[in-house]
Design a protein around this motif. Structure first.
Motif, PDB file in Angstrom:
ATOM      1  N   MET A 118       0.851  -1.188   0.000  1.00  0.00           N
ATOM      2  CA  MET A 118       0.000   0.000   0.000  1.00  0.00           C
ATOM      3  C   MET A 118       0.889   1.240   0.000  1.00  0.00           C
ATOM      4  SD  MET A 118      -3.117   0.895   2.624  1.00  0.00           S
ATOM      5  CE  MET A 118      -4.264   2.201   2.212  1.00  0.00           C
ATOM      6  N   LYS A 119       0.652   2.134  -0.953  1.00  0.00           N
ATOM      7  CA  LYS A 119       1.507   3.306  -1.100  1.00  0.00           C
ATOM      8  C   LYS A 119       0.989   4.449  -0.225  1.00  0.00           C
ATOM      9  CE  LYS A 119       0.810   3.134  -5.550  1.00  0.00           C
ATOM     10  NZ  LYS A 119       0.810   3.425  -7.006  1.00  0.00           N
ATOM     11  N   LEU A 120       1.784   4.801   0.787  1.00  0.00           N
ATOM     12  CA  LEU A 120       1.392   5.859   1.710  1.00  0.00           C
ATOM     13  C   LEU A 120       2.469   6.932   1.865  1.00  0.00           C
ATOM     14  CD1 LEU A 120      -0.185   3.694   4.565  1.00  0.00           C
ATOM     15  CD2 LEU A 120      -1.428   5.111   2.927  1.00  0.00           C
ATOM     16  N   ASP A 121       3.518   6.850   1.087  1.00  0.00           N
ATOM     17  CA  ASP A 121       4.624   7.807   1.219  1.00  0.00           C
ATOM     18  C   ASP A 121       4.132   9.239   1.069  1.00  0.00           C
ATOM     19  OD1 ASP A 121       6.281   5.686   1.517  1.00  0.00           O
ATOM     20  OD2 ASP A 121       7.141   5.763  -0.500  1.00  0.00           O
ATOM     21  N   GLY A 122       4.491  10.081   2.051  1.00  0.00           N
ATOM     22  CA  GLY A 122       4.141  11.486   1.982  1.00  0.00           C
ATOM     23  C   GLY A 122       2.732  11.813   2.419  1.00  0.00           C
ATOM     24  N   ARG A 123       1.970  10.790   2.789  1.00  0.00           N
ATOM     25  CA  ARG A 123       0.588  11.023   3.198  1.00  0.00           C
ATOM     26  C   ARG A 123       0.534  11.604   4.608  1.00  0.00           C
ATOM     27  NH1 ARG A 123      -2.824   7.402   0.389  1.00  0.00           N
ATOM     28  NH2 ARG A 123      -4.492   7.975   1.841  1.00  0.00           N
ATOM     29  N   ARG A 124      -0.466  12.421   4.861  1.00  0.00           N
ATOM     30  CA  ARG A 124      -0.582  13.067   6.161  1.00  0.00           C
ATOM     31  C   ARG A 124      -0.965  12.071   7.246  1.00  0.00           C
ATOM     32  NH1 ARG A 124      -5.444  14.456   8.612  1.00  0.00           N
ATOM     33  NH2 ARG A 124      -7.346  13.935   7.459  1.00  0.00           N
ATOM     34  N   GLN A 125      -0.663  12.435   8.492  1.00  0.00           N
ATOM     35  CA  GLN A 125      -1.050  11.645   9.649  1.00  0.00           C
ATOM     36  C   GLN A 125      -2.138  12.391  10.414  1.00  0.00           C
ATOM     37  OE1 GLN A 125       2.284  10.119  12.010  1.00  0.00           O
ATOM     38  NE2 GLN A 125       3.678  10.645  10.331  1.00  0.00           N
ATOM     39  N   SER A 126      -3.114  11.659  10.917  1.00  0.00           N
ATOM     40  CA  SER A 126      -4.212  12.286  11.645  1.00  0.00           C
ATOM     41  C   SER A 126      -3.725  12.872  12.969  1.00  0.00           C
ATOM     42  CB  SER A 126      -5.316  11.264  11.916  1.00  0.00           C
ATOM     43  OG  SER A 126      -6.325  11.818  12.747  1.00  0.00           O
ATOM     44  N   ASP A 127      -4.328  13.994  13.346  1.00  0.00           N
ATOM     45  CA  ASP A 127      -4.075  14.583  14.662  1.00  0.00           C
ATOM     46  C   ASP A 127      -5.054  14.059  15.712  1.00  0.00           C
ATOM     47  OD1 ASP A 127      -1.994  16.225  13.723  1.00  0.00           O
ATOM     48  OD2 ASP A 127      -3.420  17.753  13.048  1.00  0.00           O
ATOM     49  N   ASN A 128      -6.043  13.290  15.275  1.00  0.00           N
ATOM     50  CA  ASN A 128      -7.061  12.777  16.196  1.00  0.00           C
ATOM     51  C   ASN A 128      -6.608  11.466  16.825  1.00  0.00           C
ATOM     52  OD1 ASN A 128      -9.143  14.844  15.722  1.00  0.00           O
ATOM     53  ND2 ASN A 128      -9.166  13.992  13.647  1.00  0.00           N
ATOM     54  N   VAL A 129      -5.471  11.524  17.484  1.00  0.00           N
ATOM     55  CA  VAL A 129      -4.849  10.341  18.075  1.00  0.00           C
ATOM     56  C   VAL A 129      -4.409  10.659  19.494  1.00  0.00           C
ATOM     57  CG1 VAL A 129      -2.951   8.674  17.928  1.00  0.00           C
ATOM     58  CG2 VAL A 129      -4.051   9.505  15.832  1.00  0.00           C
ATOM     59  N   GLU A 130      -4.750   9.785  20.415  1.00  0.00           N
ATOM     60  CA  GLU A 130      -4.246   9.866  21.786  1.00  0.00           C
ATOM     61  C   GLU A 130      -3.239   8.737  21.972  1.00  0.00           C
ATOM     62  OE1 GLU A 130      -7.253   9.748  24.776  1.00  0.00           O
ATOM     63  OE2 GLU A 130      -8.553  11.179  23.731  1.00  0.00           O
ATOM     64  N   ASP A 131      -2.018   9.088  22.277  1.00  0.00           N
ATOM     65  CA  ASP A 131      -0.984   8.083  22.479  1.00  0.00           C
ATOM     66  C   ASP A 131      -0.834   7.820  23.975  1.00  0.00           C
ATOM     67  OD1 ASP A 131       1.209   6.409  22.482  1.00  0.00           O
ATOM     68  OD2 ASP A 131       2.284   7.553  20.951  1.00  0.00           O
ATOM     69  N   ARG A 132      -1.401   6.730  24.439  1.00  0.00           N
ATOM     70  CA  ARG A 132      -1.342   6.377  25.857  1.00  0.00           C
ATOM     71  C   ARG A 132      -0.428   5.169  26.087  1.00  0.00           C
ATOM     72  NH1 ARG A 132      -7.655   6.191  27.725  1.00  0.00           N
ATOM     73  NH2 ARG A 132      -8.485   7.837  26.352  1.00  0.00           N
ATOM     74  N   ARG A 133       0.427   4.895  25.148  1.00  0.00           N
ATOM     75  CA  ARG A 133       1.308   3.731  25.300  1.00  0.00           C
ATOM     76  C   ARG A 133       2.198   3.896  26.527  1.00  0.00           C
ATOM     77  NH1 ARG A 133       4.137   3.473  19.613  1.00  0.00           N
ATOM     78  NH2 ARG A 133       3.827   5.726  19.784  1.00  0.00           N
ATOM     79  N   GLY A 134       2.305   2.821  27.276  1.00  0.00           N
ATOM     80  CA  GLY A 134       3.098   2.844  28.482  1.00  0.00           C
ATOM     81  C   GLY A 134       2.381   3.431  29.671  1.00  0.00           C
ATOM     82  N   GLN A 135       1.107   3.779  29.492  1.00  0.00           N
ATOM     83  CA  GLN A 135       0.325   4.367  30.583  1.00  0.00           C
ATOM     84  C   GLN A 135      -0.845   3.457  30.915  1.00  0.00           C
ATOM     85  OE1 GLN A 135      -0.821   8.372  29.509  1.00  0.00           O
ATOM     86  NE2 GLN A 135       1.153   8.748  28.532  1.00  0.00           N
ATOM     87  N   ASN A 136      -0.539   2.237  31.333  1.00  0.00           N
ATOM     88  CA  ASN A 136      -1.580   1.259  31.616  1.00  0.00           C
ATOM     89  C   ASN A 136      -2.559   1.755  32.661  1.00  0.00           C
ATOM     90  OD1 ASN A 136      -0.350  -0.351  29.840  1.00  0.00           O
ATOM     91  ND2 ASN A 136       0.206  -1.978  31.266  1.00  0.00           N
ATOM     92  N   SER A 137      -3.807   1.426  32.446  1.00  0.00           N
ATOM     93  CA  SER A 137      -4.851   1.783  33.404  1.00  0.00           C
ATOM     94  C   SER A 137      -5.626   0.540  33.756  1.00  0.00           C
ATOM     95  CB  SER A 137      -5.789   2.826  32.795  1.00  0.00           C
ATOM     96  OG  SER A 137      -6.866   3.078  33.665  1.00  0.00           O
TER      97      SER A 137
END
Length: 311
Positions: free
Chosen positions: A1-20
């Motif tokens: 799948m060709k995704l080079d140069g494609r934008r990344q969404s800002d609607n992301v919460e990165d909670r990795r390493g923050q187990n709840s």
């Protein structure tokens, strides 16, 4: 799948390493209920599988959660529990995981672009969901989520939750690999968000509350197959817009759909299938609806017309 140069969404919460490890809010069983049900689901007895599924559905409805995505992971036979990290421990993502995180943001951005345009043509306004990346466990508006249940969508907060180790597990445990296969997983969860925005998800949940187990499972299957179809619709317009699909990409997604059918996973886990307990559809059904969405992109098509046997 060709995704080079494609934008990344800002609607992301990165909670990795923050187990709840919070309790499942509103659920009578508390945080200990989900592991217990998962252990029953991983057992060999078909009777216990059915009992655990029914119990989980009841508890999920009581908490205002979408039980279908929890059931997807719980009944999948895919075990991510070994990836869980201890709360408070230091966390450092691998290069592979960072690449998967970037990929996930790009796919989410693509779904935003595609569904905004599709909704506009229908005279509606699309509302972007949020993607939550986490490791091990996570708090949601539907209660506590765990990596062992796989990716899921919570309509209570309009967020989709993914522990990125699931993609590695797809490859190692069920033989489903490839970037478009992973994209299909994300697009399927976004498909549930589309169902939510169109009112289909809420209406189906209300119907299920008044039905017996077998009839409720049939509604569940229709919802899951519709999310597969919407994942295909996304792929149709993604490729039409960006010409991003490469040779073998569609085969990757089709293979993944076959490997996560209820019949395939139950036979893999216990040697036989229990059709009345199906909540996501057979391998052939999942393949059919994903492929149909990819081919047509037609938003007038739905899995909620016609007989159940014709799905």
């Amino acid at each position: 799948m060709k995704l080079d140069g494609r934008r990344q969404s800002d609607n992301v919460e990165d909670r990795r390493g923050q187990n709840s490890g919070g309790s499942m809010r509103g659920l009578s069983g508390g945080s200990s209920m989900l592991p217990m049900l998962l252990s029953l689901l991983n057992g060999k007895g078909g009777k216990w599988i059915i009992i655990a599924i029914v119990a989980l559905v009841i508890l999920s409805y009581a908490g205002g959660c979408n039980p279908l995505e929890i059931l997807m992971g719980a009944s999948s036979g895919i075990d991510n529990s070994s990836q869980t990290t201890s709360a408070g421990s230091s966390y450092e993502a691998t290069d592979e995981e960072e690449a998967l995180a970037e990929f996930s943001r790009q796919i989410l951005a693509s779904t935003e672009d595609v569904w905004e345009e599709v909704f506009r043509k229908m005279g509606k306004q699309y509302q972007n969901p949020t993607l939550v990346l986490y490791t091990g466990s996570v708090s949601t508006a539907c209660g506590a989520g765990n990596a062992a249940v796989g990716p899921f969508y919570c309509s209570g907060d309009q967020k989709l939750y993914i522990d990125l180790s699931f993609f590695t597990t797809m490859k190692s445990q069920i033989g489903a690999d490839g970037d478009f296969a992973y994209a299909y997983v994300i697009a399927h969860e976004v498909g549930h968000h589309v169902e939510y925005l169109l009112g289909t998800l809420g209406q189906a949940h209300r119907q299920m509350q008044s039905l017996d187990k077998a009839a409720a499972n049939e509604i569940s299957v229709r919802l899951e197959l519709l999310a597969d179809y919407y994942a295909g619709v996304w792929g149709h317009y993604e490729n039409k817009r960006y010409q991003s699909l490469e040779e073998g990409d569609i085969d990757e997604a089709i293979n993944a759909s076959l490997k996560i059918g209820d019949d395939y996973l139950q036979k893999k886990a216990q040697g036989y299938a229990v059709p009345e307990s199906f909540t996501h559809g057979t391998s052939q059904q999942r393949k059919k609806w994903l492929k149909l969405g990819l081919e047509t992109g037609d938003m007038s098509t739905t899995t909620f017309t016609g007989s159940y046997d014709s799905l």
